[in-house]
Structures are given as C-alpha cells and as structure tokens.
Design a protein around this motif. Structure first.
Motif, PDB file in Angstrom:
ATOM      1  N   LYS A 100     -42.657  20.391  18.447  1.00 27.53           N
ATOM      2  CA  LYS A 100     -43.233  19.115  18.859  1.00 27.53           C
ATOM      3  C   LYS A 100     -43.376  19.052  20.376  1.00 27.53           C
ATOM      4  O   LYS A 100     -44.297  18.450  20.908  1.00 27.53           O
ATOM      5  N   SER A 128     -45.692  12.984  13.412  1.00 26.29           N
ATOM      6  CA  SER A 128     -44.399  12.657  14.031  1.00 26.29           C
ATOM      7  C   SER A 128     -43.914  11.267  13.650  1.00 26.29           C
ATOM      8  O   SER A 128     -42.873  10.828  14.130  1.00 26.29           O
ATOM      9  N   TRP A 130     -45.326   8.210  14.263  1.00 21.58           N
ATOM     10  CA  TRP A 130     -45.567   7.091  15.183  1.00 21.58           C
ATOM     11  C   TRP A 130     -46.180   5.922  14.417  1.00 21.58           C
ATOM     12  O   TRP A 130     -46.888   6.095  13.429  1.00 21.58           O
ATOM     13  N   ASP A 134     -48.911   2.038  18.123  1.00 19.16           N
ATOM     14  CA  ASP A 134     -48.530   2.974  19.194  1.00 19.16           C
ATOM     15  C   ASP A 134     -49.510   4.140  19.266  1.00 19.16           C
ATOM     16  O   ASP A 134     -49.835   4.629  20.347  1.00 19.16           O
TER      17      ASP A 134
END
Ligand code: ADP
Ligand code: ADP
Length: 247
Positions: A100, A128, A130, A134
């Motif tokens: 990542k 990931s 989110w 965002d």
C-alpha cells in the motif's frame, strides 16, 4: 540509516531446457529517503526482475531487502521509532501494508479501460476501504497534483499517452506511498511528453518526499532527474553512485 538496503540479491530462473539463468546476480544497493535512484541497462540486463523483487511480485533465490519500518505502539498509538526489516520475511499483513505504501507505474500505464479517470484513481482507495466522501476529496486532490482536473470523466482511450501516465501516477500516489517504483514509465512517450512526466516525478519527489526508484534504458532520463544511478549488465551492478560522478 538507510531507507532501502538491498543485500546480495539473487534471482535465478530455471529455463525449460534445464539451464539456469541468473537474471539478478548478487545485487547490493543502498537507497536513501528522498533519492530518485535510476537503474539503467540494456534490455535483458535484469532491471524488471529487480523491480519486481522490490515489490515482492517475485521471490528471490537468495539475499535480503531491508526496508526502514516504523514501529508503532498500538495501545498508545505512538511511534517507537524505526527499524530495518527484511520484506522477504513480512507476513501477509505487513506485506499488504508495504504494498500500500509502494506505488508503481509502468511503460504501458496499466489503466482499466472500462473505468473513467476518476474511477481509475479511486480504485486503490476503494480497496483500502476509504469512505466514499473521502475518496471523492482525495481523487480531486490527486487530479490537481497531476494537472488533469478537466479530464476527470474521460475514459483512458480518450487520453494521450502523457495524460494516461498522469492518471497512472495519480493512482500510484493515492495511498500516500513512501516509495514509487517506475518501470520504463516514459519509454512509450515522445521526448516532449517524456520531459513533462519527468518534471512531474521530480515535483512529487520534492513536494511529498517520496523516494523514487526508476528503471530505464534511456540515459537522458537518468541525467535529467536522478541524483543517484546504477548501471546493470547481465544481472550485475557494474557501476553505481552519484549521477554526476558516473556520467
Ligand atoms: P530487463 O528488464 O533489464 O530487460 P529482465 O529482468 O526482464 O531484464 O530480464 C533479465 C533476464 O531474465 C533476461 O535474460 C530474461 O530473459 C530473463 N527472464 C526474465 N523473466 C523470466 C522468467 N519469468 N523466466 C525465465 N527467464 C526470465
Ligand atoms: P487503514 O488500512 O489503516 O484502515 P486507510 O486505508 O483507511 O488505513 O487509510 C490510509 C491512511 O490514509 C490512514 O492513515 C488514514 O488515516 C488516511 N486517510 C484516510 N482518508 C483520508 C483522506 N480523505 N485524506 C487524507 N488521508 C486519509
């Protein structure tokens, strides 16, 4: 003391005819934080293999890749400082974290043609976990960084090569990586577009302190943006140091 230390790295392929080929042959390199480190060599020198080993897309035959790793006290939520860890011994969780924090760009961009620019860039953020709001904010931020805010809803096939590479760079930066690996990122571009992409990489390195390791067969690329360089031939590093000392 060192951001990435590659020690005696070896990758041997067993060929169909029973022979063995040393694609990477006893490579040792020291990369400092903030470096733009160029690795140059002819086709077949072992550059791609080396970069795939750095991302653990490939397992080495032997050797070590030590990466500076922040140790966090989970309970107190504070940093306990840094230590060097061998990425070849990372468990699944650490490997996921490392990947990542490691962005990658390629010669042929590797964009998803069925997704528009914004969705291509959003992809790693969705993976990931989110939140939607965002992601929107971050994608707009990234589009601005690479200068493509007006192409947000375009599809890859509607973009020039340089624009496609900008999308790929935005995607690679999405998770705030500390390391960016570039595999011949400008090799498919004309000289003027190459220059603008190299300028962008330099900016990113300066502004965000992201360390860049790039491989290329073009000496111009090294001269233009790399502070350090190594020359690879037949799997071995035959020269390395400050760019201005090598050339
Ligand atoms: P470069 O990126 O510098 O062109 P590569 O890392 O792609 O070099 O290749 C280095 C050597 O390893 C070449 O001789 C290549 O043929 C060989 N090689 C690369 N990948 C494989 C593989 N998966 N199996 C066998 N040989 C490979
Ligand atoms: P984790 O895998 O630890 O849950 P995330 O993938 O959610 O982390 O986010 C990666 C990092 O980016 C975290 O440090 C998180 O706080 C931060 N982050 C999340 N959303 C945003 C955002 N919109 N802008 C900037 N940073 C963010």
């Amino acid at each position: 003391d060192g951001f990435i230390k590659i020690r005696n790295l070896v990758k041997e392929y067993k060929l169909n005819n029973g022979q063995e080929l040393l694609a990477v042959n006893d490579v040792s390199l020291d990369i400092e934080q903030g470096d733009i480190y160029g690795i140059m060599g002819l086709s077949g020198a072992g550059k791609s293999t080396l970069i795939r080993l750095l991302n653990r897309l490939e397992e080495p035959t032997s050797g070590e890749i030590l990466v500076r790793h922040e140790v966090i006290d989970k309970k107190k939520k504070k940093s306990l400082g840094y230590e060097n860890k061998n990425i070849l011994k990372f468990n699944t969780r650490l490997l996921r974290e490392y990947r990542k924090k490691t962005g990658m760009i390629f010669q042929h961009f590797n964009l998803l043609n069925s997704k528009n620019v914004a969705d291509n860039i959003a992809f790693p953020l969705q993976i990931s976990g989110w939140k939607k709001r965002d992601i929107k904010k971050r994608v707009d931020e990234l589009l601005e960084i690479v200068g493509l805010s007006d192409k947000k809803l375009n599809y890859p096939e509607q973009l020039s090569g340089g624009q496609k590479q900008r999308v790929a760079i935005a995607r690679a930066l999405a998770n705030n990586p500390q390391l960016l690996l570039s595999d011949e990122a400008t090799s498919a571009l004309d000289p003027r577009t190459t220059n603008s992409i190299l300028e962008l990489l330099k900016d990113i390195n300066k502004k965000f302190g992201i360390t860049i390791i790039l491989i290329t067969h073009q000496m111009e690329v090294i001269k233009k943006i790399c502070n350090k360089a190594a020359i690879m031939s037949d799997g071995q590093i035959i020269e390395k140091g400050e760019t201005k000392e090598i050339f």
